[in-house]
Write an enzyme that holds these catalytic residues in place. Structure first.
Site, PDB file in Angstrom:
ATOM      1  N   LYS A 182     -30.183  34.699  34.414  1.00  0.00           N
ATOM      2  CA  LYS A 182     -29.309  35.418  35.342  1.00  0.00           C
ATOM      3  C   LYS A 182     -29.262  34.647  36.654  1.00  0.00           C
ATOM      4  O   LYS A 182     -30.212  34.650  37.434  1.00  0.00           O
ATOM      5  CB  LYS A 182     -29.823  36.838  35.624  1.00  0.00           C
ATOM      6  CG  LYS A 182     -28.715  37.693  36.225  1.00  0.00           C
ATOM      7  CD  LYS A 182     -29.163  38.705  37.257  1.00  0.00           C
ATOM      8  CE  LYS A 182     -29.289  38.202  38.642  1.00  0.00           C
ATOM      9  NZ  LYS A 182     -28.047  37.804  39.331  1.00  0.00           N
ATOM     10  N   GLY A 235     -36.809  33.257  44.372  1.00  0.00           N
ATOM     11  CA  GLY A 235     -36.019  34.045  45.319  1.00  0.00           C
ATOM     12  C   GLY A 235     -36.878  34.520  46.463  1.00  0.00           C
ATOM     13  O   GLY A 235     -37.948  33.959  46.729  1.00  0.00           O
ATOM     14  N   GLY A 240     -39.266  39.201  44.712  1.00  0.00           N
ATOM     15  CA  GLY A 240     -40.336  38.687  43.852  1.00  0.00           C
ATOM     16  C   GLY A 240     -41.398  39.760  43.594  1.00  0.00           C
ATOM     17  O   GLY A 240     -41.871  39.919  42.467  1.00  0.00           O
ATOM     18  N   GLU A 257     -41.530  31.810  42.294  1.00  0.00           N
ATOM     19  CA  GLU A 257     -41.411  30.828  43.369  1.00  0.00           C
ATOM     20  C   GLU A 257     -40.698  31.544  44.501  1.00  0.00           C
ATOM     21  O   GLU A 257     -39.513  31.841  44.397  1.00  0.00           O
ATOM     22  CB  GLU A 257     -40.627  29.614  42.854  1.00  0.00           C
ATOM     23  CG  GLU A 257     -40.915  28.369  43.631  1.00  0.00           C
ATOM     24  CD  GLU A 257     -40.021  28.247  44.843  1.00  0.00           C
ATOM     25  OE1 GLU A 257     -40.472  28.690  45.934  1.00  0.00           O
ATOM     26  OE2 GLU A 257     -38.905  27.750  44.724  1.00  0.00           O
ATOM     27  N   CYS A 291     -36.546  27.139  50.526  1.00  0.00           N
ATOM     28  CA  CYS A 291     -37.847  27.817  50.535  1.00  0.00           C
ATOM     29  C   CYS A 291     -38.886  26.943  51.242  1.00  0.00           C
ATOM     30  O   CYS A 291     -39.837  27.465  51.811  1.00  0.00           O
ATOM     31  CB  CYS A 291     -38.279  28.145  49.117  1.00  0.00           C
ATOM     32  SG  CYS A 291     -38.171  26.763  47.989  1.00  0.00           S
ATOM     33  N   GLU A 392     -39.732  34.739  57.154  1.00  0.00           N
ATOM     34  CA  GLU A 392     -38.810  33.701  56.695  1.00  0.00           C
ATOM     35  C   GLU A 392     -37.384  34.037  57.162  1.00  0.00           C
ATOM     36  O   GLU A 392     -36.856  35.107  56.852  1.00  0.00           O
ATOM     37  CB  GLU A 392     -38.840  33.636  55.161  1.00  0.00           C
ATOM     38  CG  GLU A 392     -38.026  32.497  54.614  1.00  0.00           C
ATOM     39  CD  GLU A 392     -38.047  32.432  53.091  1.00  0.00           C
ATOM     40  OE1 GLU A 392     -37.878  33.471  52.443  1.00  0.00           O
ATOM     41  OE2 GLU A 392     -38.222  31.320  52.563  1.00  0.00           O
TER      42      GLU A 392
HETATM   43  P1  NDP Z   1     -33.134  37.463  46.082  1.00  0.00           P
HETATM   44  O1  NDP Z   1     -34.603  37.354  45.974  1.00  0.00           O
HETATM   45  O2  NDP Z   1     -32.538  38.788  46.368  1.00  0.00           O
HETATM   46  O3  NDP Z   1     -32.413  36.913  44.746  1.00  0.00           O
HETATM   47  C1  NDP Z   1     -32.968  35.983  43.831  1.00  0.00           C
HETATM   48  C2  NDP Z   1     -32.513  36.355  42.423  1.00  0.00           C
HETATM   49  O4  NDP Z   1     -33.065  37.630  42.045  1.00  0.00           O
HETATM   50  C3  NDP Z   1     -30.984  36.537  42.304  1.00  0.00           C
HETATM   51  O5  NDP Z   1     -30.544  36.087  41.051  1.00  0.00           O
HETATM   52  C4  NDP Z   1     -30.840  38.035  42.410  1.00  0.00           C
HETATM   53  O6  NDP Z   1     -29.647  38.523  41.891  1.00  0.00           O
HETATM   54  C5  NDP Z   1     -32.035  38.498  41.612  1.00  0.00           C
HETATM   55  N1  NDP Z   1     -32.415  39.884  41.833  1.00  0.00           N
HETATM   56  C6  NDP Z   1     -32.157  40.674  42.899  1.00  0.00           C
HETATM   57  N2  NDP Z   1     -32.694  41.900  42.723  1.00  0.00           N
HETATM   58  C7  NDP Z   1     -33.316  41.888  41.523  1.00  0.00           C
HETATM   59  C8  NDP Z   1     -34.060  42.848  40.767  1.00  0.00           C
HETATM   60  N3  NDP Z   1     -34.287  44.070  41.218  1.00  0.00           N
HETATM   61  N4  NDP Z   1     -34.554  42.488  39.576  1.00  0.00           N
HETATM   62  C9  NDP Z   1     -34.353  41.233  39.100  1.00  0.00           C
HETATM   63  N5  NDP Z   1     -33.646  40.302  39.754  1.00  0.00           N
HETATM   64  C10 NDP Z   1     -33.145  40.600  40.956  1.00  0.00           C
HETATM   65  O7  NDP Z   1     -32.682  36.427  47.120  1.00  0.00           O
HETATM   66  P2  NDP Z   1     -31.355  36.443  47.936  1.00  0.00           P
HETATM   67  O8  NDP Z   1     -30.520  35.431  47.280  1.00  0.00           O
HETATM   68  O9  NDP Z   1     -30.702  37.763  48.138  1.00  0.00           O
HETATM   69  O10 NDP Z   1     -31.920  36.072  49.349  1.00  0.00           O
HETATM   70  C11 NDP Z   1     -32.795  36.967  49.985  1.00  0.00           C
HETATM   71  C12 NDP Z   1     -33.853  36.186  50.656  1.00  0.00           C
HETATM   72  O11 NDP Z   1     -34.635  35.479  49.705  1.00  0.00           O
HETATM   73  C13 NDP Z   1     -33.279  35.156  51.549  1.00  0.00           C
HETATM   74  O12 NDP Z   1     -32.939  35.718  52.767  1.00  0.00           O
HETATM   75  C14 NDP Z   1     -34.406  34.179  51.615  1.00  0.00           C
HETATM   76  O13 NDP Z   1     -35.311  34.574  52.599  1.00  0.00           O
HETATM   77  C15 NDP Z   1     -35.044  34.269  50.266  1.00  0.00           C
HETATM   78  N6  NDP Z   1     -34.683  33.228  49.341  1.00  0.00           N
HETATM   79  C16 NDP Z   1     -35.652  32.344  48.940  1.00  0.00           C
HETATM   80  C17 NDP Z   1     -35.349  31.352  48.066  1.00  0.00           C
HETATM   81  C18 NDP Z   1     -36.366  30.373  47.630  1.00  0.00           C
HETATM   82  O14 NDP Z   1     -36.004  29.349  47.073  1.00  0.00           O
HETATM   83  N7  NDP Z   1     -37.624  30.629  47.809  1.00  0.00           N
HETATM   84  C19 NDP Z   1     -34.001  31.187  47.560  1.00  0.00           C
HETATM   85  C20 NDP Z   1     -33.067  32.184  47.986  1.00  0.00           C
HETATM   86  C21 NDP Z   1     -33.428  33.157  48.855  1.00  0.00           C
HETATM   87  P3  NDP Z   1     -28.418  38.811  42.891  1.00  0.00           P
HETATM   88  O15 NDP Z   1     -28.065  37.496  43.500  1.00  0.00           O
HETATM   89  O16 NDP Z   1     -27.396  39.368  42.016  1.00  0.00           O
HETATM   90  O17 NDP Z   1     -28.942  39.809  43.898  1.00  0.00           O
END
Ligand code: NDP
Length: 499
Positions: A182, A235, A240, A257, A291, A392
């Site tokens: 996903k 994410g 997480g 991660e 990240c 962050e």
């Molecule tokens: P998220 O953690 O919300 O999203 C990461 C993934 O998880 C996406 O595919 C998202 O889907 C999915 N997801 C969201 N909710 C759920 C759930 N309940 N169960 C399973 N999967 C889920 O990151 P965002 O993209 O919204 O960004 C939020 C924050 O995360 C940022 O502000 C940043 O601080 C951090 N981030 C960190 C990253 C890293 O590499 N460490 C990368 C991106 C963001 P969907 O997109 O549909 O919500």
């Protein structure tokens, strides 16, 4: 500005069991171009029925063709896939830039590098071996088997969509697992373009399935389904934590991660021009949306002003604008939500008493058009207790904190709930080795920053994650070890005591 009608935008279906399909509910959602600030494509909005179909396809492929194939054949398919990614790298990179607004120079570079993961892990596929254990019990032959886990749910973010997916897919597939992927709702288009190459490479239908939609709607069904054996997630730390909790219901292994608040530590004996370039690359590259962003600069007090002046000079020259132009150095922020979040953090930092020495606002330069741009921002006079030093931001915002000596620098660097990465700038080998030992971070760079490789383990300490991606150890996260005991004695011992 006139918005294109949804009906005129290209539509991207999902990939389930090797077929391109609409969502079960027939719904679509728009994905935006962050530079233009408007939608450019429509993505199928999957629901739980789509998740169910994708998991069923992955489970069948795991029991069937993929499991029955030899490891050498599986490895050859992965390597073929790597070749196809190489042939399509520039096209895929351009899709990523259109979808997430990151620089074409960076996305193209990532796409040209991604094949190496499929070559490396494809090569590893038929080198997964068990062990014969010289067991302490006479007349018993004991050996181990390394077996795939089953269906892996791969959940990926928007910032480096295909690279972060590759870090999961390549080792998971090499180990013999199948996938339901996903991608982020903000960057699904490149995942689906990647998906077209799976069939061409020869993956049997169902080995890799892509379900698009909203994590908040389909995430729980995906993570908690009993047919999903492992969850690999990149994410934010809050999501997480939620995913970890959902996976715990089924006692499933996870690789997480998550985010970071990484410190770039500049000592007074550093090569200062080099360190300044490293600090800039840590926070302004990728518009800080990474990240591993070096979002805290810890600088020895004696060189504080010199380093800040150098940073200001370099930040002033940074060219903002169209991420599809090779000349652009800072692109837009990917989503309107993220844009508001970054601007909110700037207000919070000011409110807490930090001094903004450059930026500190939305960018309104003509070359930024109607995109979601934030000026590269640097705060000095930052205290450890401030939110800007602890949370962050995921944007181009640097918090500068002075320190007196090594002891204080390490103390400040480790005083955060995260532990993803750290940078150390020094010419002293003693300082480099001592700091790299004492820093609580999964990656420490000395006199460099933001380097990753398919060969070197990557992951977080503390709240930055669980498990490691990349390198030989990554494949272990997608295998389970079985111990097989064969009695050679031929006689039944006392059944009432442990053998
Ligand atoms: P998220 O953690 O919300 O999203 C990461 C993934 O998880 C996406 O595919 C998202 O889907 C999915 N997801 C969201 N909710 C759920 C759930 N309940 N169960 C399973 N999967 C889920 O990151 P965002 O993209 O919204 O960004 C939020 C924050 O995360 C940022 O502000 C940043 O601080 C951090 N981030 C960190 C990253 C890293 O590499 N460490 C990368 C991106 C963001 P969907 O997109 O549909 O919500």
């Amino acid at each position: 500005m006139s918005m294109p009608a949804a009906a005129d935008l290209p539509r991207h279906q999902m990939l389930i069991e090797g077929k391109w399909v609409d969502a079960n509910g027939g719904e679509w959602f728009p994905t935006d171009n962050p530079f233009l600030g408007k939608p450019w494509a429509m993505i199928a909005r999957g629901d739980n029925a789509d998740v169910d179909r994708a998991i069923a396809a992955a489970a069948a492929a795991f029991r069937g063709p993929w499991r029955k194939m030899s490891a050498s054949e599986r490895g050859a398919i992965l390597r073929r896939f790597g070749d196809l990614v190489a042939q399509n790298a520039d096209r895929l990179g351009e899709i990523e830039t259109r979808d997430n607004g990151k620089l074409i120079t960076e996305m193209r570079g990532q796409l040209r590098y991604i094949p190496q993961w499929f070559y490396y892990f494809g090569g590893l596929a038929d080198k997964i071996e068990g062990r014969v254990i010289p067991i302490d019990k006479p007349g018993v032959f004991n050996f181990t088997r390394e077996e795939p886990i089953g269906v892996v749910a791969a959940i990926t973010p928007w910032n480096s969509p295909l690279m972060l997916a590759t870090w999961k897919l390549a080792p998971a597939l090499a180990a013999g697992n199948t996938i339901v992927w996903k991608p982020s709702e903000f960057s699904s288009a490149s995942a689906l373009a990647f998906g077209e190459l799976f069939e061409q490479a020869g993956f049997p239908p169902g080995v890799v399935n892509i379900v698009t939609g909203f994590g908040s709607e389909i995430g729980e069904a995906l993570v908690t389904d009993p047919r999903v054996a492992k969850v690999a997630f990149t994410g934010g730390d809050a999501t997480g934590e939620q995913v970890y909790g959902l996976a715990a219901r089924g006692i499933k292994p996870v690789t997480l991660e998550l985010g970071g608040k990484s410190a770039n530590i500049v000592f007074d004996d550093a090569d200062i021009p080099n360190a300044i370039r490293g600090v800039v690359s840590g926070i302004f590259a990728a518009t800080g949306q990474t990240c591993i962003a070096g979002s805290r600069l810890l600088v020895q007090r004696s060189i504080h002003d010199q380093v800040v002046d150098g940073l200001l000079a370099l930040a002033r020259t940074a060219q903002m604008g169209d991420p599809l132009s090779d000349a652009t150095q800072i692109g837009p922020v990917t989503t309107p939500g993220q844009y508001r979040k970054v601007l909110d953090y700037i207000d919070i930092a000011r409110g807490e008493g930090a001094s903004c020495v450059i930026g500190g606002a939305a960018a309104t330069r003509p070359e930024c058009g109607s995109g979601w741009f934030v000026e590269p921002t640097i705060f000095t006079d930052v205290k450890q207790s401030m939110r800007i030093a602890q949370e962050e931001v995921f944007g181009p915002v640097l918090a500068v904190i002075p320190f007196e000596d090594e002891e204080e620098a390490i103390g400040i660097a480790n005083d955060t709930q995260f532990g993803l990465a750290a940078g150390v700038w020094t010419q002293s080998i003693r300082r480099a080795l001592t700091a790299s030992e004492r820093l609580e971070a999964g990656t420490v760079w000395v006199n460099t920053y933001r380097a990753v490789s398919y060969m070197s383990p990557f992951g977080g300490y503390k709240r930055s994650g669980v498990g490691r991606e990349n390198g030989m150890s990554a494949i272990r996260g997608y295998l389970q070890e079985k111990s097989v005991w064969i009695d050679l004695n031929g006689e039944a011992p006392n059944p009432f005591v442990m053998r």
